[in-house]
Design a protein around this motif. Sequence first.
Motif, PDB file in Angstrom:
ATOM      1  N   LEU A  85      -8.850  -0.068  13.599  1.00  0.00           N
ATOM      2  CA  LEU A  85      -8.367  -0.584  12.316  1.00  0.00           C
ATOM      3  C   LEU A  85      -8.394   0.500  11.244  1.00  0.00           C
ATOM      4  O   LEU A  85      -9.368   1.247  11.115  1.00  0.00           O
ATOM      5  CB  LEU A  85      -9.235  -1.767  11.874  1.00  0.00           C
ATOM      6  CG  LEU A  85      -8.934  -2.366  10.503  1.00  0.00           C
ATOM      7  CD1 LEU A  85      -7.549  -3.013  10.491  1.00  0.00           C
ATOM      8  CD2 LEU A  85     -10.014  -3.371  10.107  1.00  0.00           C
ATOM      9  N   ILE A  86      -7.290   0.572  10.479  1.00  0.00           N
ATOM     10  CA  ILE A  86      -7.230   1.412   9.276  1.00  0.00           C
ATOM     11  C   ILE A  86      -7.134   0.462   8.087  1.00  0.00           C
ATOM     12  O   ILE A  86      -6.151  -0.258   7.926  1.00  0.00           O
ATOM     13  CB  ILE A  86      -6.016   2.359   9.297  1.00  0.00           C
ATOM     14  CG1 ILE A  86      -6.081   3.293  10.502  1.00  0.00           C
ATOM     15  CG2 ILE A  86      -5.940   3.162   7.999  1.00  0.00           C
ATOM     16  CD1 ILE A  86      -4.852   4.185  10.647  1.00  0.00           C
ATOM     17  N   SER A  87      -8.159   0.435   7.278  1.00  0.00           N
ATOM     18  CA  SER A  87      -8.194  -0.458   6.119  1.00  0.00           C
ATOM     19  C   SER A  87      -8.471   0.373   4.871  1.00  0.00           C
ATOM     20  O   SER A  87      -9.554   0.957   4.731  1.00  0.00           O
ATOM     21  CB  SER A  87      -9.279  -1.519   6.309  1.00  0.00           C
ATOM     22  OG  SER A  87      -9.307  -2.397   5.201  1.00  0.00           O
ATOM     23  N   LEU A  88      -7.478   0.449   3.978  1.00  0.00           N
ATOM     24  CA  LEU A  88      -7.587   1.265   2.768  1.00  0.00           C
ATOM     25  C   LEU A  88      -7.309   0.412   1.539  1.00  0.00           C
ATOM     26  O   LEU A  88      -6.550  -0.557   1.586  1.00  0.00           O
ATOM     27  CB  LEU A  88      -6.573   2.421   2.814  1.00  0.00           C
ATOM     28  CG  LEU A  88      -6.602   3.310   4.071  1.00  0.00           C
ATOM     29  CD1 LEU A  88      -5.422   4.262   4.037  1.00  0.00           C
ATOM     30  CD2 LEU A  88      -7.922   4.069   4.157  1.00  0.00           C
ATOM     31  N   GLU A  89      -7.928   0.795   0.448  1.00  0.00           N
ATOM     32  CA  GLU A  89      -7.665   0.111  -0.828  1.00  0.00           C
ATOM     33  C   GLU A  89      -7.814   1.117  -1.965  1.00  0.00           C
ATOM     34  O   GLU A  89      -8.770   1.905  -1.984  1.00  0.00           O
ATOM     35  CB  GLU A  89      -8.620  -1.066  -1.025  1.00  0.00           C
ATOM     36  CG  GLU A  89      -8.282  -1.900  -2.259  1.00  0.00           C
ATOM     37  CD  GLU A  89      -9.089  -3.194  -2.345  1.00  0.00           C
ATOM     38  OE1 GLU A  89      -8.939  -3.916  -3.353  1.00  0.00           O
ATOM     39  OE2 GLU A  89      -9.867  -3.468  -1.409  1.00  0.00           O
TER      40      GLU A  89
ATOM     41  N   ARG B 178       0.487  -3.989   6.929  1.00  0.00           N
ATOM     42  CA  ARG B 178       0.458  -4.799   5.704  1.00  0.00           C
ATOM     43  C   ARG B 178       0.153  -3.908   4.511  1.00  0.00           C
ATOM     44  O   ARG B 178      -0.816  -3.151   4.521  1.00  0.00           O
ATOM     45  CB  ARG B 178      -0.588  -5.906   5.806  1.00  0.00           C
ATOM     46  CG  ARG B 178      -0.389  -6.848   6.981  1.00  0.00           C
ATOM     47  CD  ARG B 178      -1.441  -7.946   6.981  1.00  0.00           C
ATOM     48  NE  ARG B 178      -1.300  -8.830   8.140  1.00  0.00           N
ATOM     49  CZ  ARG B 178      -1.938  -8.683   9.284  1.00  0.00           C
ATOM     50  NH1 ARG B 178      -2.783  -7.665   9.438  1.00  0.00           N
ATOM     51  NH2 ARG B 178      -1.755  -9.524  10.278  1.00  0.00           N
TER      52      ARG B 178
ATOM     53  N   SER C 144      -3.679  -6.514  -3.640  1.00  0.00           N
ATOM     54  CA  SER C 144      -4.818  -7.336  -3.232  1.00  0.00           C
ATOM     55  C   SER C 144      -5.599  -7.913  -4.398  1.00  0.00           C
ATOM     56  O   SER C 144      -6.211  -8.976  -4.270  1.00  0.00           O
ATOM     57  CB  SER C 144      -5.767  -6.510  -2.358  1.00  0.00           C
ATOM     58  OG  SER C 144      -6.279  -5.409  -3.095  1.00  0.00           O
TER      59      SER C 144
ATOM     60  N   ALA D 175      -3.869  -2.919  -1.128  1.00  0.00           N
ATOM     61  CA  ALA D 175      -4.630  -2.943   0.128  1.00  0.00           C
ATOM     62  C   ALA D 175      -3.678  -2.656   1.284  1.00  0.00           C
ATOM     63  O   ALA D 175      -2.592  -3.236   1.361  1.00  0.00           O
ATOM     64  CB  ALA D 175      -5.311  -4.289   0.322  1.00  0.00           C
TER      65      ALA D 175
ATOM     66  N   THR E  24      -3.426  -2.344   5.519  1.00  0.00           N
ATOM     67  CA  THR E  24      -4.047  -2.661   6.801  1.00  0.00           C
ATOM     68  C   THR E  24      -3.080  -2.321   7.922  1.00  0.00           C
ATOM     69  O   THR E  24      -1.928  -2.777   7.920  1.00  0.00           O
ATOM     70  CB  THR E  24      -4.420  -4.153   6.890  1.00  0.00           C
ATOM     71  OG1 THR E  24      -5.271  -4.498   5.789  1.00  0.00           O
ATOM     72  CG2 THR E  24      -5.138  -4.447   8.191  1.00  0.00           C
ATOM     73  N   CYS E  25      -3.553  -1.509   8.875  1.00  0.00           N
ATOM     74  CA  CYS E  25      -2.760  -1.174  10.055  1.00  0.00           C
ATOM     75  C   CYS E  25      -3.724  -0.679  11.130  1.00  0.00           C
ATOM     76  O   CYS E  25      -4.942  -0.706  10.941  1.00  0.00           O
ATOM     77  CB  CYS E  25      -1.704  -0.120   9.733  1.00  0.00           C
ATOM     78  SG  CYS E  25      -2.389   1.429   9.086  1.00  0.00           S
ATOM     79  N   TYR E  26      -3.178  -0.244  12.278  1.00  0.00           N
ATOM     80  CA  TYR E  26      -4.011   0.190  13.392  1.00  0.00           C
ATOM     81  C   TYR E  26      -3.528   1.535  13.922  1.00  0.00           C
ATOM     82  O   TYR E  26      -2.320   1.742  14.101  1.00  0.00           O
ATOM     83  CB  TYR E  26      -3.980  -0.826  14.535  1.00  0.00           C
ATOM     84  CG  TYR E  26      -4.687  -2.123  14.215  1.00  0.00           C
ATOM     85  CD1 TYR E  26      -6.029  -2.298  14.511  1.00  0.00           C
ATOM     86  CD2 TYR E  26      -4.000  -3.170  13.606  1.00  0.00           C
ATOM     87  CE1 TYR E  26      -6.680  -3.484  14.209  1.00  0.00           C
ATOM     88  CE2 TYR E  26      -4.640  -4.359  13.304  1.00  0.00           C
ATOM     89  CZ  TYR E  26      -5.979  -4.511  13.613  1.00  0.00           C
ATOM     90  OH  TYR E  26      -6.613  -5.687  13.305  1.00  0.00           O
TER      91      TYR E  26
END
Length: 352
Positions: free
Chosen positions: A253-257, A292, A296, A306, A308-310
């Motif tokens: 998971l790559i989750s950035l904000e 996505r 957010s 925000a 979200t990707c992989y």
Amino acid sequence: MKEYINIIQLFFSEYEKFISLGISIALFVVLALFRNKIAKSILSVIAKIFLRNKESYKKPLKESLQKPLALFFLLLGIFLLFYINFAIPILLKAFKIATILIICWAFVNYLSNNLFLLFHFGEDADSKINTTAIKFVSNILKIIVIAFAVVMVISELGYNVNGLLTGIGVGGLAISLAAQEAVADLIGGFVIVFDKPFIVGDLIQTPDLMGVVQDVTMRSTKIRTIEDSIVTVPNSKLADSAIVNLSKMEKRLISLEFGLEYSTPNELIENCQTEIKQSLIDDPNVLPEPVRVNVSKLDDSSVNLAITCYSNTGDINEHLAIVNNVNLSIKRIIEDNGVSFAFPSTSVYMHK
């Protein structure tokens, strides 16, 4: 006809001892000379009957049991040589004891050579862990077989084994009560070995730590943490924990904000969203679904985006390199659109 029968009976009655001696010697010679061939033939028949479609089991069966079975036939020849001529009870008792010992040897020999094959470990199983487990299980089974053999021999010698069995039971109970933690660790080791939640070299995460598995024994597991320290965890505690095997991940998971200034027009924010999403879809190191990019949160001093990707890898080092490139790509898109990142700020209003 009756005369011939009487002559034969008379001959056998007069030379009974010599005939018995000749028969016993003949049996001994046959069994002694052909014991290996007889044992091999019997094992071949057994393999064909019980292991018809299991070729991998036939050879280990023959190699493990041929010598004990051959020794049994040699012992049988010696027993017949003496028992046919001297039918005394001590010979029968000695033969029974020797047979028990040979059967015990056959079981121990078979367990030593074939236990790994019996457990059907897959190709992905860790051989180091499995070898440790197999040796431990093999030793336990050997002790059990030898204990049974000793009890049977003592029983054949005419001693009462009830007291001995009672003493063994009481002693075993005392040992198990005194070593509860050690027993729990051993059981935990079996759970880890046979359930295989990880193998040596895997990166795992538990509620207490994260690191690379260095070694697994039947008592404990050594883990090298991210801080490069070695932590020894009892197997009972590790088996009861929720274990995340990060090395088994096929994607990460790559989750950035991050925040944009409130002064940024909505059109520019939407344009940044579109370009960021398209750049992620076009990136060969990022899975195209799902991607996505959303607003957010309207934070105190910023409009937060925000993402979200992989990444398409399970390797942590490759994943971090992909995250690095994604961050730089996002920063470039934001700057090309003339948008500024927000910094934490506070507005102070002063009234006269």
